[in-house]
Design an enzyme around this catalytic site. Structure first.
Site, PDB file in Angstrom:
ATOM      1  N   GLU A 163       0.613  -1.109  -0.202  1.00 59.87           N
ATOM      2  CA  GLU A 163       0.220   0.124  -0.387  1.00 59.87           C
ATOM      3  C   GLU A 163       0.898   1.274   0.115  1.00 59.87           C
ATOM      4  O   GLU A 163       1.318   1.081   0.655  1.00 59.87           O
ATOM      5  CB  GLU A 163      -0.442  -0.353   1.215  1.00 59.87           C
ATOM      6  CG  GLU A 163      -2.149   1.445   1.402  1.00 59.87           C
ATOM      7  CD  GLU A 163      -3.186   1.428   0.045  1.00 59.87           C
ATOM      8  OE1 GLU A 163      -3.377   0.130  -0.847  1.00 59.87           O
ATOM      9  OE2 GLU A 163      -2.663   2.387  -0.417  1.00 59.87           O
ATOM     10  N   LYS A 222       8.024  -2.558  -2.787  1.00 63.42           N
ATOM     11  CA  LYS A 222       7.642  -0.533  -1.790  1.00 63.42           C
ATOM     12  C   LYS A 222       8.333  -0.424  -0.422  1.00 63.42           C
ATOM     13  O   LYS A 222       8.217   0.721  -0.250  1.00 63.42           O
ATOM     14  CB  LYS A 222       6.665  -1.850  -0.508  1.00 63.42           C
ATOM     15  CG  LYS A 222       6.110  -1.527   1.259  1.00 63.42           C
ATOM     16  CD  LYS A 222       5.069  -0.029   0.288  1.00 63.42           C
ATOM     17  CE  LYS A 222       4.794   1.078   1.692  1.00 63.42           C
ATOM     18  NZ  LYS A 222       4.346   1.962   1.030  1.00 63.42           N
ATOM     19  N   CYS A 278       6.817   4.572   9.195  1.00 62.39           N
ATOM     20  CA  CYS A 278       6.801   3.570   7.752  1.00 62.39           C
ATOM     21  C   CYS A 278       9.083   4.102   7.570  1.00 62.39           C
ATOM     22  O   CYS A 278       9.771   2.828   7.567  1.00 62.39           O
ATOM     23  CB  CYS A 278       6.254   3.117   6.950  1.00 62.39           C
ATOM     24  SG  CYS A 278       4.635   2.827   7.255  1.00 62.39           S
TER      25      CYS A 278
END
Ligand code: NAD
Ligand code: UGA
Length: 475
Positions: A163, A222, A278
């Protein structure tokens, strides 16, 4: 290929909640059930009062309101949701390990592994399992092995679908994603599974934005995307330090270099340092992987992005202490903002926590106002940092009474009354609208403002009488 009619998502957090809400909104014929072991979180997702949703995101309440009860459900019954679903997303947290092998670097995959084992144990038919969590490259191999070992007669296809949404703009990012990345096995069954997920996103995203790759490229893309984004922030922050020594203005430099179409204007906003759950975690994970695969030079290169970010947070705290005549002991410092960026109630790795820690080491009295972050969260953040310092700048112990030195305010003006200095830690829009003349009148003089987000007009602030310091704003 059979169309998917039932989806389950394990993990109702900042990613699982908004992502599944949008899938349910855009695909009314698909039943979407989001499950979590955290009962309070599920209760909040089911709350009639949409202000009580556990995640604050502009536009989220409207999406939930449209789909909830129609084809969007939140539940704690994980087994039932797994059994009912043809496609299962794993969207659980993958924090940095705080113990054992890889401590402080590697991603802790215990929650992902538990999900894989639970799926294998309770599955009553073939399933497509989708990695939505951010994972180290080659995790799908472990997930496959667990599923295969426990699966019995059922078949599992594994997809990687990382995502890319950012908090605060999650709904817009999901509605208008630059791309949706789907990695899977390259054999016929793998391709069928990829197509099933492509069909879900094709309900609202144009086909050319649906990128399909092999599993490992998807997983690695990612981590790489986050490393590149964070690297841009650290790069401009490194230049901000040089601006302060030379008279250059970092916003002017960012504008000048960002006008080059090869560089581009986005993600060049100098700040007190990047936060969020993150960037740091994913870079540390990348660093760990590079060392694991015998690439120490590559590991060192990326590690520097995090080191520069630690330095930027430290530089900001040190500037406050140096400017306030070399000590903040007993001085009232008002913090505007605690969240790691505006328009979110998320505080994970927020620069505010690190700056607070450094000022508390020098015994400051910190008065915080944030429009979305509750007091209990701020204390949890401090406790977490004390237990996991992670940076050389936050290793020193805090005074025993540190809890008494943090005062949380429900409104901004009391936080700033009689303060020695104000520090802007989050770029909430409302900070720009305050009555700065009356704030100045009620502060101790000289009245210092340290704008860690460069959102206030330095010249106007100086005219009110403030001693104003922005980031990377000349001599
Ligand atoms: P989060 O902590 O907000 O949510 C994770 C949820 O998973 C928690 O509510 C937890 O209770 C639940 N959970 C954990 N183990 C479970 C289990 N075995 N069964 C059921 N529920 C379980 O995390 P998040 O911010 O949503 O992040 C999830 C993943 O997505 C992470 O890998 C993160 O790196 C990645 N990611 C996050 C963002 C972001 O903006 N937050 C963006 C992109 C990717
Ligand atoms: C980031 C990425 O932007 C998402 O694509 C990704 O999906 C997500 O991480 C993730 O994997 O969790 P997020 O952390 O929510 O999203 O927010 P960002 O907008 O990227 O901001 C991260 C931090 O960098 C914030 O503290 C922000 O204030 C800071 N930042 C960002 C800057 O200091 N300057 C900038 O120019 C941009």
């Amino acid at each position: 290929m059979k169309k998917i009619t039932s989806i389950c998502c394990i993990g109702a957090g900042y990613v699982g909640g908004p992502t599944m809400s949008v899938i349910a909104q855009k695909c009314p014929e698909i039943k979407v059930t989001v499950v979590d072991i955290n009962e309070a979180r599920i209760e909040a997702w089911n709350d009639k009062d949409l202000d009580k949703l556990p995640v604050y995101e502009p536009g989220l309440a409207e999406v939930v309101d449209e789909a909830r009860g129609r084809n969007l459900f939140f539940s704690t019954d994980v087994d039932k949701a797994i059994q009912e679903a043809e496609m299962i997303f794993i969207s659980v947290n993958t924090p940095t390990k705080t113990y054992g092998v890889g401590k402080g670097r590697a991603a802790d995959l215990k929650f992902v592994e538990l999900c894989a084992r639970q799926i294998a144990r309770v599955a009553n038919g073939d399933k497509i399992v989708v990695e939505k969590s951010t994972l180290p490259v080659r995790t799908a191999e472990s997930v496959k092995r667990i599923l295969k070992a426990e699966a019995g007669e059922h078949e599992f296809q594994i997809l990687s679908n990382p995502e890319f949404l950012a908090e605060g703009t999650a709904i817009d990012d999901l509605h208008n994603a630059d791309r949706m990345l789907i990695g899977g096995d390259q054999d016929e069954k793998g391709q069928e599974a990829i197509q099933a997920l492509v069909d879900v996103y094709a309900h609202w995203l144009p086909k050319d934005r649906l990128i399909t790759t092999n599993l490992w490229s998807s997983e690695l893309s990612k981590l790489t995307a986050n490393a590149f984004l964070a690297q841009r922030v650290s790069s401009i922050n490194a230049i901000s330090a040089l601006c302060e020594r030379t008279g250059a203005d970092v916003d002017e430099v960012a504008n000048a270099i960002g006008s080059d179409s090869r560089i581009g204007p986005k993600f060049l906003k100098s700040s007190v340092g990047f936060g969020g759950s993150c960037f740091q975690k994913d870079i540390l994970n990348l660093v760990y992987l590079c060392r694991h695969f015998g690439l120490p030079e590559v590991a060192d290169y990326w590690e520097q992005v995090v080191a520069m970010n630690d330095y930027q947070k430290h530089r900001f705290a040190k500037q406050i202490i140096d400017t306030l005549f070399n000590t903040v002991s007993g001085k009232k410092i008002a913090f505007l903002g605690w969240a790691f960026k505006k328009d979110t109630n998320d505080t994970r790795e927020s620069a505010a926590i690190y700056v607070a820690h450094e000022l508390l080491q020098d015994r400051a009295e910190i008065h915080v106002y944030d429009p979305k972050v509750p007091k209990a969260q701020m204390f949890r953040d401090m406790e977490y940092l004390i237990e996991n310092p992670g940076s050389v700048y936050t290793e020193n112990p805090l005074p025993e009474n540190w809890r008494d030195l943090i005062v949380v305010h429900e409104e901004p003006y009391t936080a700033m009354d009689s303060a020695h200095a104000i520090a802007v830690l989050t770029e909430w829009d409302e900070f720009k609208t305050y009555d700065w003349a009356s704030i100045y009148a009620k502060m101790l003089k000289p009245a210092f403002v340290f704008d860690g987000r460069n959102i206030l007009d330095g010249e106007a602030m100086a005219e009110y009488g403030f001693e104003f310091r922005g980031i990377g704003k000349g001599l």
